[in-house]
Motif scaffolding. Structure first.
Motif, PDB file in Angstrom:
ATOM      1  N   ARG A  45       0.834  -1.204   0.000  1.00 41.20           N
ATOM      2  CA  ARG A  45       0.000   0.000   0.000  1.00 41.20           C
ATOM      3  C   ARG A  45       0.874   1.261   0.000  1.00 41.20           C
ATOM      4  O   ARG A  45       2.019   1.224   0.454  1.00 41.20           O
ATOM      5  CB  ARG A  45      -0.932   0.011   1.219  1.00 41.20           C
ATOM      6  N   HIS A  72      -8.080  -2.155   1.849  1.00 39.96           N
ATOM      7  CA  HIS A  72      -7.589  -2.448   0.505  1.00 39.96           C
ATOM      8  C   HIS A  72      -6.944  -3.835   0.427  1.00 39.96           C
ATOM      9  O   HIS A  72      -7.084  -4.528  -0.586  1.00 39.96           O
ATOM     10  CB  HIS A  72      -6.609  -1.366   0.047  1.00 39.96           C
ATOM     11  N   ASP A 120      -9.765  -6.281   0.253  1.00 40.01           N
ATOM     12  CA  ASP A 120     -10.347  -6.257  -1.099  1.00 40.01           C
ATOM     13  C   ASP A 120      -9.480  -7.032  -2.085  1.00 40.01           C
ATOM     14  O   ASP A 120      -9.995  -7.772  -2.925  1.00 40.01           O
ATOM     15  CB  ASP A 120     -10.525  -4.814  -1.592  1.00 40.01           C
TER      16      ASP A 120
END
Length: 196
Positions: free
Chosen positions: A64, A76, A79
């Motif tokens: 990230r 995230h 996901d």
């Protein structure tokens, strides 16, 4: 994968404690020696994918962008994990896994220990990122470790509760519910919390 799938089927049909390595090897058409080339124990057959999924989440967190809030990084990473799933296979695997775990106090204890390790590992990955963003002084910040562990614990509690309460829903629907629930409980504090 084939050995794991055979083992899981046997664990469910016969019970974990009653299924031997010999049973798994015979069913898979391999020797016990070959089994032990892949797995150190019966537990490892069942929990091996767990370790792989944990490593995938840790790598997703590390990838990230710098400066991103930990809660956002967790969302995230989750996901990205969902994006890689074969939904039908994942649903079947999760159902089978829960049935096997529920059948053995030994496995339940092992599962809970792995969840604790999972939480600590994710929190440590977030702490590494936070320290990189905040310099050398951050390394001695005891509150950061505590807050990040609490953050990960809360995050995973939301995911677990939504998953358990929406088991009958397809993964796509569960993902939507999880995202809404995580947004609803997003921390207010900007630095270690959930600022977007």
């Amino acid at each position: 994968m084939r050995i794991s799938e055979i083992a899981e089927r046997l664990f469910l049909a016969r019970g974990y404690d009653e299924t031997t390595v010999e049973d798994i090897a015979n069913e898979a058409g391999i020797s016990e020696r070959t089994f032990f080339r892949y797995f150190a124990t019966k537990d490892e057959v069942l929990f091996g994918r767990f370790e792989t999924e944990l490593q995938g989440l840790v790598e997703a967190i590390r990838a990230r962008p710098a400066g991103e809030a930990p809660w956002t990084s967790l969302q995230h990473a989750l996901d990205a994990t969902f994006d890689e799933l074969d939904e039908r296979a994942a649903e079947e695997r999760a159902t089978l896994f829960r049935q096997i775990i529920d059948s053995s106090p030994h496995l339940l204890a092992g599962h809970l220990a792995r969840i604790e390790l999972f939480q600590r590992t994710l929190a440590d990955a977030l702490l590494e990122r936070w320290q990189a963003d905040h310099g050398d002084d951050a390394a001695s910040e005891p509150d950061a470790r505590l807050v990040l562990r609490a953050l990960v614990s809360g995050f995973l509690a939301v995911v677990n509760e939504v998953t358990l309460s929406s088991e009958d829903q397809p993964i796509a629907v569960r993902r939507t519910i999880i995202a809404a629930a995580l947004d609803a409980v997003r921390p207010a504090q900007a630095d270690l919390g959930g600022a977007r």
